[in-house]
Design an enzyme around this catalytic site. Structure first.
Site, PDB file in Angstrom:
ATOM      1  N   LYS A  53      48.714  85.415 -62.794  1.00 34.24           N
ATOM      2  CA  LYS A  53      47.392  86.046 -62.844  1.00 34.24           C
ATOM      3  C   LYS A  53      47.384  87.166 -63.877  1.00 34.24           C
ATOM      4  O   LYS A  53      46.446  87.279 -64.676  1.00 34.24           O
ATOM      5  CB  LYS A  53      47.001  86.572 -61.456  1.00 34.24           C
ATOM      6  CG  LYS A  53      46.695  85.438 -60.478  1.00 34.24           C
ATOM      7  CD  LYS A  53      46.553  85.892 -59.034  1.00 34.24           C
ATOM      8  CE  LYS A  53      46.403  84.670 -58.130  1.00 34.24           C
ATOM      9  NZ  LYS A  53      46.370  84.988 -56.696  1.00 34.24           N
ATOM     10  N   GLN A  97      47.378  89.992 -52.806  1.00 33.98           N
ATOM     11  CA  GLN A  97      47.988  88.665 -52.716  1.00 33.98           C
ATOM     12  C   GLN A  97      48.420  88.360 -51.267  1.00 33.98           C
ATOM     13  O   GLN A  97      49.088  89.167 -50.633  1.00 33.98           O
ATOM     14  CB  GLN A  97      49.211  88.601 -53.656  1.00 33.98           C
ATOM     15  CG  GLN A  97      49.887  87.250 -53.720  1.00 33.98           C
ATOM     16  CD  GLN A  97      49.011  86.160 -54.350  1.00 33.98           C
ATOM     17  OE1 GLN A  97      48.313  86.388 -55.325  1.00 33.98           O
ATOM     18  NE2 GLN A  97      49.040  84.977 -53.779  1.00 33.98           N
ATOM     19  N   ASP A 120      38.482  87.516 -55.222  1.00 37.17           N
ATOM     20  CA  ASP A 120      39.085  86.340 -54.579  1.00 37.17           C
ATOM     21  C   ASP A 120      38.048  85.601 -53.733  1.00 37.17           C
ATOM     22  O   ASP A 120      38.258  84.469 -53.314  1.00 37.17           O
ATOM     23  CB  ASP A 120      40.234  86.776 -53.643  1.00 37.17           C
ATOM     24  CG  ASP A 120      41.597  86.399 -54.209  1.00 37.17           C
ATOM     25  OD1 ASP A 120      41.657  85.554 -55.117  1.00 37.17           O
ATOM     26  OD2 ASP A 120      42.601  86.958 -53.722  1.00 37.17           O
TER      27      ASP A 120
END
Ligand code: NAD
Length: 295
Positions: A53, A97, A120
């Site tokens: 990412k 995460q 997200d």
């Protein structure tokens, strides 16, 4: 043979488009998109994902900040970091995460993220907006799948779509997106899961199958009809002594059996996976431009 949906190539094309956009922002003296990622603990797969990412941010000219914390980090400390990121005007969007170490409540952390920065798309506010067809950050993997269907001009309207798996991050949201009154969308969707009776009866009449169950090569050749479109979300490590790392990545679909019957199919690796990171970049760009919630 079927048309291969090349996720890697499509992800690169979209990244080039984002890079052009970022250059324009820079030339016009606008704000450069800034994504932050929080990684707690030493989970090997998570480290790879976060590294990807951050690298992708660099490729398109975004700014990125990686916050690494060891696995002894408390829930309170993590919530403080989330609050700081919520309030930092330079950060357009951020992700925490998952999975988090067991002593931290993931739901609590997800709920603490300001939906305006939730690139997200995991916060229930974004999920609810998505379900109602309002502007929202779409969860990365379903967003990537929708991009694939759209850019490969795969007709979805009126089709029988069968989604395998009902997770909050893939199966459930993609079933909502495919059935929405939108383009791509307007499909008739069946959401199948571990309690579904006679799964094969469903897959056999599907025009489009989205497989997201996490069982290697679960969908066999005799479970699909000719001309089916296959989107294989599964990423499963299967031991293989002849492979360099001792394992190979397999999807949820038995590619060699199913591909000859399919009109379109995604490979694993190189299919849905690369699109997931691209979606995160697209969401961060939207966040920077205030496209979902304004500034
Ligand atoms: P999950 O592991 O949370 O849930 C699995 C789902 O499959 C459940 O809803 C369950 O009901 C269903 N299921 C299990 N066994 C079944 C069976 N025999 N028949 C029918 N349904 C069954 O799912 P997830 O987190 O969405 O992950 C699914 C797969 O997708 C995994 O391999 C994961 O690694 C992969 N994944 C890939 C990406 C990507 O970027 N490509 C992103 C997320 C997940």
């Amino acid at each position: 043979m079927p048309n291969l949906i090349d996720g890697k190539q499509l992800a690169n094309t979209i990244k080039e488009e984002i890079a052009i956009d970022v250059n324009k922002l820079r030339e016009n003296g606008g704000k450069i998109p800034h994504l932050a990622a929080v990684l707690v603990g030493e989970d090997a797969a998570s480290q790879v994902y976060v590294r990807n990412k951050v690298r992708s941010c660099e490729q398109v000219g975004f700014e990125s900040t990686l916050i690494r914390k060891d696995s002894s980090t408390t829930e309170e400390e993590l919530l403080e970091i989330v609050e700081e990121l919520n309030n930092d005007p330079d950060i357009d969007g951020f992700i925490v995460q998952l999975p988090l170490p067991k002593h931290i409540n993931e739901e609590k952390v997800t709920l603490a993220i300001n939906p305006k920065k939730d690139v997200d798309g995991f916060h229930p506010a974004n999920f609810g907006r998505m379900a109602q067809g309002l502007p929202a950050y779409l969860p990365a993997t379903p967003f990537g799948i929708m991009q694939m269907l759209d850019r490969y001009n795969i007709e979805v309207e009126g089709k029988e779509c069968v989604v395998l798996g009902r997770s909050n991050i893939v199966g459930t949201p993609i079933s909502i997106l495919l059935s929405r009154k939108a383009r791509p969308g307007n499909a008739t969707v069946s959401l199948c899961h571990s309690r579904t009776k006679d799964l094969k009866a469903h897959t056999l009449r599907a025009d489009i199958i989205i497989a997201a169950i996490g069982i290697p090569e679960f969908v066999k050749g005799d479970m699909v009809k000719d001309g089916v479109v296959i989107i294989d979300v599964g990423i499963n490590r299967v031991d293989d002594a002849t492979a360099k790392r001792g394992y190979r990545l397999k999807g949820d679909v038995a590619f060699d059996e199913v591909a000859p019957k399919a009109s379109f199919i995604t490979p694993v690796p190189g299919g849905v996976g690369p699109m997931t990171v691209t979606s995160l970049l697209m969401n961060t760009l939207k966040a920077c431009k205030g496209e979902i919630y304004g500034h």
